[in-house]
Design an enzyme around this catalytic site. Structure first.
Site, PDB file in Angstrom:
ATOM      1  N   GLU A 177       0.826  -1.206   0.000  1.00 26.13           N
ATOM      2  CA  GLU A 177       0.000   0.000   0.000  1.00 26.13           C
ATOM      3  C   GLU A 177       0.860   1.255   0.000  1.00 26.13           C
ATOM      4  OE1 GLU A 177      -3.768   2.036   2.264  1.00 26.13           O
ATOM      5  OE2 GLU A 177      -3.515  -0.128   2.205  1.00 26.13           O
ATOM      6  N   ASP A 212       0.752   4.121  -2.973  1.00 27.84           N
ATOM      7  CA  ASP A 212       0.443   5.528  -2.716  1.00 27.84           C
ATOM      8  C   ASP A 212       1.513   6.451  -3.294  1.00 27.84           C
ATOM      9  OD1 ASP A 212      -1.807   4.771  -1.339  1.00 27.84           O
ATOM     10  OD2 ASP A 212      -0.956   5.062   0.657  1.00 27.84           O
ATOM     11  N   SER A 215      -7.384   2.598  -2.500  1.00 32.59           N
ATOM     12  CA  SER A 215      -6.027   3.044  -2.167  1.00 32.59           C
ATOM     13  C   SER A 215      -5.266   3.437  -3.426  1.00 32.59           C
ATOM     14  CB  SER A 215      -5.261   1.940  -1.449  1.00 32.59           C
ATOM     15  OG  SER A 215      -5.852   1.638  -0.213  1.00 32.59           O
ATOM     16  N   ASP A 241     -18.797  11.032 -16.329  1.00 32.13           N
ATOM     17  CA  ASP A 241     -19.874  10.496 -15.499  1.00 32.13           C
ATOM     18  C   ASP A 241     -19.921   8.973 -15.621  1.00 32.13           C
ATOM     19  OD1 ASP A 241     -22.021  10.358 -13.841  1.00 32.13           O
ATOM     20  OD2 ASP A 241     -23.423  11.407 -15.160  1.00 32.13           O
ATOM     21  N   VAL A 242     -19.906   8.285 -14.505  1.00 31.77           N
ATOM     22  CA  VAL A 242     -19.971   6.822 -14.475  1.00 31.77           C
ATOM     23  C   VAL A 242     -21.409   6.440 -14.146  1.00 31.77           C
ATOM     24  CG1 VAL A 242     -19.085   4.720 -13.402  1.00 31.77           C
ATOM     25  CG2 VAL A 242     -17.579   6.696 -13.731  1.00 31.77           C
ATOM     26  N   ASP A 262     -23.701  10.120  -7.609  1.00 26.22           N
ATOM     27  CA  ASP A 262     -24.250   8.908  -6.994  1.00 26.22           C
ATOM     28  C   ASP A 262     -23.322   8.458  -5.862  1.00 26.22           C
ATOM     29  OD1 ASP A 262     -22.283   6.788  -8.040  1.00 26.22           O
ATOM     30  OD2 ASP A 262     -22.982   7.677  -9.911  1.00 26.22           O
TER      31      ASP A 262
END
Length: 573
Positions: free
Chosen positions: A272, A276, A476, A522-523, A548
């Protein structure tokens, strides 16, 4: 009964009442032992405990009002951020609070304490026996999960009645670190797939999808960005150098982190932490990058709280912070949640942008009682004063195509924080127009709704321990990508003499609500996970046109997002 016996019983009763006096600061804090942890031993009376006292702040209403002014381009105060000194003068505890707390600690010989510049946190080392006298009811033990050992109390604590008005909560007592981690599908399915048919998400893919050109890199000397890592998660500079060698050839970039705050060690890099650093530095390319390494080196330390207190003690900080960390909102006390929310407001009035991952559990699920479930919001994702980033996948995983919902993308509604004004119109429109909503008993329709935005969260390539690893997934990944894009926009703002974006949510919602912005892709396809029961059948919320609670407003179209966010005072949309 003889008068002497009666007097004896009265004395015993008075002693019992005296022994249970006090106020529970966090009566609703979950103090159960998390799955995977086990008891080791009772601590010895002389073992050292690190306690963090969150002292009551002043002028929180003024702090909120100031943040609203600084974040609104229509305000004459827009972008006139406070210095740490100015913030301190606004919110630092009263003299009465400081005197009461210091006197209480001093009476029990607690003197090894340090404060922060805002004076609203005290970090104190003391023996476990003294800590248990200070915080009646507490009982400190050691616990382990096999690779980490912590000191915690699974018994709730009280403070004297006269101290309750001066302290919000005490850190280092109950909270165990969240064990939610980024996942790599390579470990599970790599042996069943041929490497030559897998493309995967790389910096080139991210930059192409979000319309970043080779010239879209940072250049301003005042610009900076940061990631925070916890739980003994470390990155290695050599991994970053190799990552850029493999994947960073098409744009100018840095090959090393400029500043590390905290302890950076460990033989092995964490997946992780590597993710990042590599993706904020390849999206926010050529921008000075900091890493806050909050590893919880003392057994009673809370790493996330340690990072929070650092922000109150540093006069110079990066402008954009991305944090891939979260916990179940219901596992934390309301006192803790509200105080941490104040800390996010403190960051906002200083011009900092805080981005948090929305989580990888979809809507989440909690069994309230047998046969009754509700969705489970995540914190800090549910805070109204951070920008929360959800996740998407490519519709065709082998091509740079339209994006759909990543089913793990966290989202939903807070059960603690009410819906902020800046998002009310967008969220109410979603609730009104969406026909296939989950049962209303599963969520709080009046709560802060999240995420705000999204980015790709599936099938990333990461280099860790000098090994390129494919198919890494989770919000992440999406969070540092979106953070890097905001850092690039800050760079352009600085070049034009404009202030940092700071708390950007009010501006984003205002821009999007007029219906003419092309700042986001837009998804509109896909749902995320919910509860596996008869009522929801594993489905949470679904994506839809406009905002949303799965992907927010969607994913960034950088050139247009840059255009609409290059606003100054009175240039509001």
């Amino acid at each position: 009964m003889a008068p002497g016996c009666l007097l004896f019983l009265v004395c015993i009763f008075c002693c019992m009442i005296s022994s249970i006096r006090g106020v529970f600061l966090e009566p609703d804090q979950n103090v159960s032992l998390p799955v995977g942890w086990k008891y080791v031993e009772r601590v010895s009376p002389k073992d050292q405990i690190l306690l963090t006292f969150a002292l009551k702040q002043q002028n929180i209403d003024k702090l909120k009002e100031k943040l609203e002014q600084l974040s609104n381009p229509a305000s004459s105060q827009y972008g006139k951020y406070l210095s740490l000194d100015q913030l301190s003068r606004m919110i630092q505890p009263s003299k009465k609070t400081l005197q009461a707390v210091w006197a209480w600690l001093g009476n029990l010989g607690v003197q090894d304490c340090s404060t922060v510049q805002t004076l609203d946190f005290l970090n104190c080392f003391t023996s476990s026996s003294t800590a248990e006298k200070l915080l009646s009811g507490s009982k400190f033990n050691r616990y382990t999960n096999g690779h980490q050992t912590l000191i915690r109390s699974l018994a709730k604590y009280r403070v004297p009645d006269e101290l309750a008005e001066h302290i919000d909560f005490v850190g280092g007592m109950h909270r165990f670190p969240s064990q939610k981690t980024v996942i790599s599908k390579a470990w599970k399915v790599g042996q069943h797939r041929k490497a030559n048919v897998h493309l995967g998400v790389t910096p080139a893919v991210v930059r192409k999808r979000y319309n970043l050109t080779a010239s879209d890199v940072g250049s301003h000397g005042n610009n900076s960005q940061a990631v925070a890592q916890f739980l003994e998660q470390y990155f290695h500079q050599l991994d970053l150098a190799e990552f850029m060698q493999l994947f960073g050839r098409g744009f100018r970039h840095h090959t090393a982190v400029d500043h590390i705050v905290g302890h950076q060690g460990g033989i092995r890099a964490g997946l992780e932490a590597s993710l990042d650093v590599e993706y904020i530095m390849s999206t926010g390319a050529n921008i000075s990058t900091w890493v806050f390494s909050n590893t919880g080196r003392h057994q009673s330390q809370e790493p996330f709280l340690d990072w929070i207190t650092l922000l109150s003690n540093m006069s110079s900080l990066p402008w954009v912070h991305t944090i891939s960390y979260g916990d179940d909102e219901d596992s934390l006390s309301v006192a803790y949640l509200r105080r941490i929310n104040n800390e996010f407001m403190k960051a906002g009035v200083r011009g900092l942008s805080l981005l948090f991952a929305s989580g990888d559990d979809g809507a989440g699920c909690r069994e309230v009682r047998k046969g009754k479930n509700t969705f489970r919001p995540s914190f800090p994702a549910s805070s109204p004063y951070v920008t929360t980033v959800g996740g998407t996948s490519f519709k065709n995983p082998f091509q740079i195509t339209l994006e759909v919902t990543d089913a793990i993308s966290g989202g939903g509604f807070s059960n603690v924080f009410k819906m902020p004004d800046y998002q009310a119109a967008a969220v109410k429109s979603y609730l009104r127009k969406t026909k296939s909503l989950p049962p209303d008993t599963y969520y709080n329709a009046g709560g802060r709704a999240y995420p705000d935005v999204a980015a790709l969260s599936d099938n990333y390539w990461v280099v860790t321990n000098l090994i390129p690893i494919p198919w890494v997934s989770g919000t992440s990944a999406s969070t540092p990508v979106f953070g890097g894009i905001l850092a690039l926009i800050n760079d352009n703002r600085f070049q034009r003499g404009l202030p940092a974006l700071g708390f950007v949510n009010p501006l984003i919602y205002k821009i999007q609500e007029n219906g003419t912005s092309g700042a986001f892709f837009d998804v509109t396809t896909g749902c995320h996970y919910g509860c596996l029961d008869e009522k929801t059948k594993g489905k949470g919320f679904c994506a839809s046109p406009s905002w949303d609670p799965v992907t927010g407003w969607g994913t960034p179209n950088y050139p247009e997002l840059l255009r609409v966010l290059l606003v100054g005072r009175n240039d509001h949309p």
